[in-house]
Motif scaffolding. Sequence first.
Motif, PDB file in Angstrom:
ATOM      1  N   GLY A  59      30.406 -11.986   0.882  1.00 32.24           N
ATOM      2  CA  GLY A  59      29.996 -12.723   2.073  1.00 32.24           C
ATOM      3  C   GLY A  59      30.843 -13.954   2.311  1.00 32.24           C
ATOM      4  N   LEU A  60      31.167 -14.678   1.240  1.00 33.88           N
ATOM      5  CA  LEU A  60      32.004 -15.872   1.393  1.00 33.88           C
ATOM      6  C   LEU A  60      33.433 -15.509   1.814  1.00 33.88           C
ATOM      7  CD1 LEU A  60      30.721 -17.991  -1.611  1.00 33.88           C
ATOM      8  CD2 LEU A  60      30.390 -18.466   0.822  1.00 33.88           C
ATOM      9  N   ILE A  61      34.001 -14.491   1.192  1.00 30.91           N
ATOM     10  CA  ILE A  61      35.356 -14.063   1.556  1.00 30.91           C
ATOM     11  C   ILE A  61      35.385 -13.575   3.000  1.00 30.91           C
ATOM     12  CG2 ILE A  61      37.121 -12.259   1.181  1.00 30.91           C
ATOM     13  CD1 ILE A  61      37.386 -14.462  -0.852  1.00 30.91           C
ATOM     14  N   HIS A  62      34.390 -12.790   3.395  1.00 29.83           N
ATOM     15  CA  HIS A  62      34.385 -12.243   4.742  1.00 29.83           C
ATOM     16  C   HIS A  62      34.101 -13.306   5.796  1.00 29.83           C
ATOM     17  CE1 HIS A  62      33.947  -7.704   3.634  1.00 29.83           C
ATOM     18  NE2 HIS A  62      34.949  -8.294   3.005  1.00 29.83           N
ATOM     19  N   SER A  63      33.531 -14.446   5.401  1.00 30.53           N
ATOM     20  CA  SER A  63      33.288 -15.499   6.383  1.00 30.53           C
ATOM     21  C   SER A  63      34.416 -16.537   6.394  1.00 30.53           C
ATOM     22  CB  SER A  63      31.941 -16.184   6.131  1.00 30.53           C
ATOM     23  OG  SER A  63      31.959 -16.895   4.913  1.00 30.53           O
ATOM     24  N   ASP A  64      34.867 -16.988   5.231  1.00 32.34           N
ATOM     25  CA  ASP A  64      35.853 -18.077   5.158  1.00 32.34           C
ATOM     26  C   ASP A  64      37.053 -17.733   4.285  1.00 32.34           C
ATOM     27  OD1 ASP A  64      34.420 -19.835   6.808  1.00 32.34           O
ATOM     28  OD2 ASP A  64      33.217 -20.560   5.139  1.00 32.34           O
ATOM     29  N   GLY A  65      37.346 -16.454   4.130  1.00 34.83           N
ATOM     30  CA  GLY A  65      38.451 -16.054   3.271  1.00 34.83           C
ATOM     31  C   GLY A  65      39.234 -14.907   3.874  1.00 34.83           C
ATOM     32  N   CYS A  66      40.176 -14.397   3.093  1.00 36.56           N
ATOM     33  CA  CYS A  66      40.982 -13.273   3.549  1.00 36.56           C
ATOM     34  C   CYS A  66      41.686 -12.629   2.363  1.00 36.56           C
ATOM     35  CB  CYS A  66      42.016 -13.716   4.580  1.00 36.56           C
ATOM     36  SG  CYS A  66      43.228 -14.890   3.941  1.00 36.56           S
ATOM     37  N   ARG A  67      42.178 -11.420   2.601  1.00 38.23           N
ATOM     38  CA  ARG A  67      43.043 -10.720   1.658  1.00 38.23           C
ATOM     39  C   ARG A  67      44.381 -10.556   2.363  1.00 38.23           C
ATOM     40  NH1 ARG A  67      45.406  -5.961   0.195  1.00 38.23           N
ATOM     41  NH2 ARG A  67      45.209  -5.306  -1.972  1.00 38.23           N
ATOM     42  N   VAL A  68      45.448 -10.976   1.714  1.00 41.55           N
ATOM     43  CA  VAL A  68      46.774 -10.920   2.323  1.00 41.55           C
ATOM     44  C   VAL A  68      47.758 -10.266   1.358  1.00 41.55           C
ATOM     45  CG1 VAL A  68      46.387 -12.999   3.707  1.00 41.55           C
ATOM     46  CG2 VAL A  68      47.470 -13.201   1.471  1.00 41.55           C
ATOM     47  N   THR A  69      48.901  -9.898   1.888  1.00 46.11           N
ATOM     48  CA  THR A  69      50.008  -9.441   1.055  1.00 46.11           C
ATOM     49  C   THR A  69      51.037 -10.564   1.041  1.00 46.11           C
ATOM     50  OG1 THR A  69      49.602  -7.137   1.627  1.00 46.11           O
ATOM     51  CG2 THR A  69      51.762  -7.670   0.704  1.00 46.11           C
ATOM     52  N   ASN A  70      51.207 -11.166  -0.093  1.00 42.64           N
ATOM     53  CA  ASN A  70      52.192 -12.230  -0.284  1.00 42.64           C
ATOM     54  C   ASN A  70      53.512 -11.601  -0.690  1.00 42.64           C
ATOM     55  OD1 ASN A  70      51.450 -14.852   0.250  1.00 42.64           O
ATOM     56  ND2 ASN A  70      51.496 -15.481  -1.881  1.00 42.64           N
TER      57      ASN A  70
END
Length: 143
Positions: A59-70
């Motif tokens: 819930g925290l990631i989906h509200s104030d986070g993200c998954r990226v490719t660095n």
Amino acid sequence: MPSVRVRHKTGCAEVKSYTKHWTCMFPQHGPGKKHERTIALEGWQQDIVDAYPWEFVRGLIHSDGCRVTNWTTRVVGGERKRYEYPRYFFTNTSTDIIGLFTSTLDQLGIEWKTLNQSRAAVTVSIARKASVALMDAHVGAKY
């Protein structure tokens, strides 16, 4: 009695409810900016987080986070090569919310670090391969 409506959307259900008693369920709610007031879980809320830590992190990631490719480049055998790797970020201005997030990550065995930034918000980075794999298995991409 609260009024509740549910509308199903792709990948989620939108739930709306109207009642004067929401502050009983979310005692952290209050006037002003959340980063300027204490955000602490009541005992019963902490019991829920302890029972469902992955759902809390999701819930925290989906509200104030993200998954990226660095990506980065390195010279290998005289040749510059580009390397890509996934990582998760979570950013918030409230040090209390950051603390709730990182203590739950610690409970789950997720390695994390904060980024050095010149702004008030704090960004938590999860980049270790094993930790990203756990996050991918339990959190996944946003819809």
